[in-house]
Scaffold this motif. Structure first.
Motif, PDB file in Angstrom:
ATOM      1  N   ILE A   1      18.492 -10.091  12.813  1.00 56.45           N
ATOM      2  CA  ILE A   1      17.256  -9.452  12.977  1.00 56.45           C
ATOM      3  C   ILE A   1      16.580  -9.263  14.357  1.00 56.45           C
ATOM      4  O   ILE A   1      16.116  -8.372  14.565  1.00 56.45           O
TER       5      ILE A   1
ATOM      6  N   LEU B   1      13.883  -6.055  14.598  1.00 54.77           N
ATOM      7  CA  LEU B   1      13.604  -5.944  13.392  1.00 54.77           C
ATOM      8  C   LEU B   1      12.578  -7.127  12.982  1.00 54.77           C
ATOM      9  O   LEU B   1      12.180  -7.029  11.729  1.00 54.77           O
ATOM     10  N   GLN B   2      11.987  -8.352  13.916  1.00 48.33           N
ATOM     11  CA  GLN B   2      11.220  -8.942  13.219  1.00 48.33           C
ATOM     12  C   GLN B   2       9.970  -8.597  12.665  1.00 48.33           C
ATOM     13  O   GLN B   2       9.591  -9.347  11.728  1.00 48.33           O
ATOM     14  N   GLN B   3       9.319  -7.468  13.187  1.00 51.68           N
ATOM     15  CA  GLN B   3       7.866  -7.266  12.369  1.00 51.68           C
ATOM     16  C   GLN B   3       8.407  -6.348  11.153  1.00 51.68           C
ATOM     17  O   GLN B   3       7.470  -6.304  10.177  1.00 51.68           O
ATOM     18  N   ARG B   4       9.711  -6.085  10.733  1.00 55.00           N
ATOM     19  CA  ARG B   4       9.783  -5.500   9.532  1.00 55.00           C
ATOM     20  C   ARG B   4      10.483  -6.172   8.307  1.00 55.00           C
ATOM     21  O   ARG B   4      10.527  -6.185   7.198  1.00 55.00           O
ATOM     22  N   ILE B   5      11.475  -7.347   8.985  1.00 57.63           N
ATOM     23  CA  ILE B   5      12.124  -8.016   8.278  1.00 57.63           C
ATOM     24  C   ILE B   5      12.073  -9.526   8.407  1.00 57.63           C
ATOM     25  O   ILE B   5      12.012 -10.134   9.726  1.00 57.63           O
ATOM     26  N   THR B   6      11.712 -10.769   7.492  1.00 59.44           N
ATOM     27  CA  THR B   6      11.919 -11.884   7.697  1.00 59.44           C
ATOM     28  C   THR B   6      12.648 -12.620   7.021  1.00 59.44           C
ATOM     29  O   THR B   6      13.191 -11.989   5.564  1.00 59.44           O
TER      30      THR B   6
ATOM     31  N   LYS C   1      18.015  -1.783   5.773  1.00 61.60           N
ATOM     32  CA  LYS C   1      17.710  -0.808   6.533  1.00 61.60           C
ATOM     33  C   LYS C   1      17.769   0.283   5.739  1.00 61.60           C
ATOM     34  O   LYS C   1      17.070   1.382   6.188  1.00 61.60           O
TER      35      LYS C   1
ATOM     36  N   THR D   1      14.612   1.233   3.842  1.00 61.08           N
ATOM     37  CA  THR D   1      13.273   1.573   4.064  1.00 61.08           C
ATOM     38  C   THR D   1      13.354   2.940   5.025  1.00 61.08           C
ATOM     39  O   THR D   1      14.274   3.459   5.231  1.00 61.08           O
TER      40      THR D   1
END
Length: 142
Positions: free
Chosen positions: A10, A15-20, A139, A142
């Motif tokens: 991630i 992609l830290q703002q989209r996937i945790t 991915k 989305t």
């Protein structure tokens, strides 16, 4: 180990703002403890530090807080599936980790805890392509 691989990927892909992600077990026997020293060593060999992770049991909140729940083996899958049935408001999708690998050599990720160090290498070898497949799948959604 899966959490460490996934978090690292991630971050590599920004992609830290989209996937945790987070990880949890079924019981609280190791609650609050770091990962097994052999797992930490194996991940360090791959340039990933999982030393700050702490064990915790899955809870009802997880069923609602996460869109996807990934089980390593059939026993865990069945237990989480039962939790999802009891908590019928959850919309989380439950999958097996190896579902994200083309032509997997096994359907389950074995628990290396009771074996020797080589079991952790085997788990790492299984997880790396599965984690890439999981991210690819997310991915694509989305």
């Amino acid at each position: 180990m899966a959490h460490g691989f996934f978090q690292n990927l991630i971050e590599q892909e920004n992609l830290q703002q989209r996937i945790t992600c987070d990880s949890a077990g079924l019981i609280d026997f190791h609650k609050g403890n770091p990962p097994d020293s052999r797992a930490r060593k194996k991940m360090r060999e791959r340039g990933i530090d999982i030393g700050s992770q702490r064990s915790r049991p899955i809870n009802v909140g997880d069923l609602n807080d996460f869109d996807h729940l990934i089980a390593m083996d059939r026993g865990h899958f069945d237990a989480v599936e039962q939790m999802l049935r009891r908590e019928n408001s959850s919309t989380a999708k439950l999958s097996m980790m190896m579902d994200f690998t083309d032509n997997p050599p096994t359907v389950e990720v074995p628990d290396p805890y009771y074996g020797d160090y080589s079991g952790f290498e085997e788990v790492a070898r299984l997880l790396e392509p599965a984690i890439r497949g999981l991210l690819h799948s997310l991915k694509a959604q989305t």
